[in-house]
Scaffold this motif. Structure first.
Motif, short mmCIF file in Angstrom:
data_model
loop_
_atom_site.label_atom_id
_atom_site.label_comp_id
_atom_site.label_asym_id
_atom_site.label_seq_id
_atom_site.Cartn_x
_atom_site.Cartn_y
_atom_site.Cartn_z
N SER A 69 0.80 -1.22 0.00
CA SER A 69 0.00 0.00 0.00
C SER A 69 0.84 1.27 0.00
N TYR B 211 -5.61 -0.67 10.53
CA TYR B 211 -6.67 -0.18 9.64
C TYR B 211 -7.34 -1.34 8.91
N THR C 65 -6.30 -12.67 -3.33
CA THR C 65 -6.59 -11.24 -3.26
C THR C 65 -6.76 -10.84 -1.80
N GLN C 66 -6.87 -9.54 -1.56
CA GLN C 66 -7.06 -9.07 -0.19
C GLN C 66 -8.33 -9.63 0.43
N ILE D 105 -13.86 -7.80 9.36
CA ILE D 105 -12.91 -6.70 9.22
C ILE D 105 -13.17 -5.65 10.31
N GLN E 196 -2.77 5.65 0.88
CA GLN E 196 -1.91 5.30 2.01
C GLN E 196 -0.88 6.39 2.27
N TYR F 93 2.08 -12.21 1.94
CA TYR F 93 1.41 -11.66 3.12
C TYR F 93 2.28 -11.83 4.36
N ILE G 221 -2.43 -8.29 10.76
CA ILE G 221 -3.65 -7.57 10.41
C ILE G 221 -3.44 -6.16 10.95
N SER G 222 -3.36 -5.19 10.06
CA SER G 222 -3.01 -3.83 10.46
C SER G 222 -4.11 -3.19 11.27
N THR H 285 -1.34 -7.24 5.57
CA THR H 285 -0.25 -6.45 5.01
C THR H 285 0.76 -7.33 4.27
N GLN I 48 -8.60 -12.19 3.60
CA GLN I 48 -9.41 -11.92 4.80
C GLN I 48 -10.29 -13.13 5.13
N SER J 149 -6.19 -4.11 7.18
CA SER J 149 -5.67 -4.79 6.01
C SER J 149 -4.72 -5.92 6.39
#
Length: 296
Positions: free
Chosen positions: A45, A88, A195-196, A252, A51, A81, A85-86, A92, A200, A90
């Motif tokens: 990001s 925010y 994918t993101q 999330i 970002q 990866y 888990i950030s 990361t 997740q 995501s």
């Protein structure tokens, strides 16, 4: 905040770059002609305008900032990866040595002041200097695959890598494996890619037995990740079909709204990580801990 994405050579005159910015209406007060610019890889990001705007907000930089962002190809690495888990929400990214893989990345060029601020936002990561690499500047992966030549080739670059390395998710087949970011293009990719959103979903399934109560115990007692269904190697552009997306927004939001639960989940992920291994990597700075906030 101005993020300038371009195919620019690393040796391009900052003065000349400043002239281009002025022609685009950027205020002279934020064009720094007298500062050395340091190249730092942006593998996730950090190359994106949203970002960068979070990391260099107007309340800290009222005159704004300019961040040159140059498209590159990094050979013999992949973007996978991290066990994080950030804050925010995501999942990361971090870098993994992967001989035979060419991956699309970006390089941000930062002044000393912007470097310091970037360091402050990279909790859970280390600042590294990579030597004896092959970083092809100024071209896309597609251009590289067509045989086009880069503007320049760099043998060293700075990079933020996660302190615990790469997350290895437990699949029934092929077993524990790194997971590449499907949104980031690569040639010769050796790992499954998600994918993101798919990641997740995978994290939600893998972490279903982790609770906040485990933070009060020794890290060694944290529940192991739940084994996931078989994963096949993902070629660039290949789509993955997943069911059970119901409730993903709630998942999330739970990481955003319940920091203690997020930390418990991150603690479990770090147990499933393997360190970054590359012979020519020098760690220059350790930033916070694996539970640090990524962006303040």
């Amino acid at each position: 905040m101005a993020s300038v994405a371009a195919n620019l050579p690393a040796y391009w005159s900052i003065c000349r770059f400043g002239d281009v910015l002025r022609s685009q209406g950027v205020r002279s007060s934020i064009i720094t002609n007298d500062h050395h610019l340091t190249p730092i890889l942006a593998i996730g990001s950090n190359a994106g305008p949203e970002q960068l705007a979070r990391k260099f907000p107007l309340d800290l930089f009222p005159d704004g900032v300019v961040v040159p962002v140059v498209q590159c190809v990094l050979r013999d690495f992949d973007v996978c990866y991290a066990p994080l888990i950030s804050s925010y929400g995501s999942a990361t990214a971090t870098l993994k040595h992967s001989p035979g893989t060419d991956v699309s990345v970006f390089v941000t060029y930062l002044t000393p002041i912007l470097q310091q601020r970037m360091h402050e936002t990279e909790g859970a990561y280390t600042l590294c200097k990579l030597e004896h690499v092959e970083l092809l500047e100024g071209l896309s992966l597609q251009q590289h695959m067509k045989g086009l030549q880069p503007v320049s080739v760099q043998a060293s670059v700075y990079q933020y890598n996660h302190q615990d390395g790469t997350l290895h998710l437990p699949f029934s087949n092929p077993g524990k494996s790194p997971v590449a970011l499907a949104e980031i293009q690569a040639a010769g990719r050796q790992y499954p890619a998600l994918t993101q959103v798919e990641m997740q979903l995978a994290l939600r399934a893998a972490l279903k037995e982790v609770s906040t109560a485990e933070l009060h115990h020794n890290k060694a007692e944290v529940a192991e990740l739940h084994t996931l269904p078989s994963m096949q190697h993902a070629e660039p552009g290949e789509e993955h079909q997943h069911s059970g997306q119901e409730g993903i927004d709630e998942w999330i939001m739970s990481n955003l709204d319940q920091p203690t639960l997020r930390r418990a989940r991150v603690t479990a992920l770090t147990k499933a990580a393997k360190p970054f291994q590359f012979q020519h990597c020098e760690v220059l700075m350790v930033i916070g801990t694996s539970l640090s906030t990524s962006v303040k």
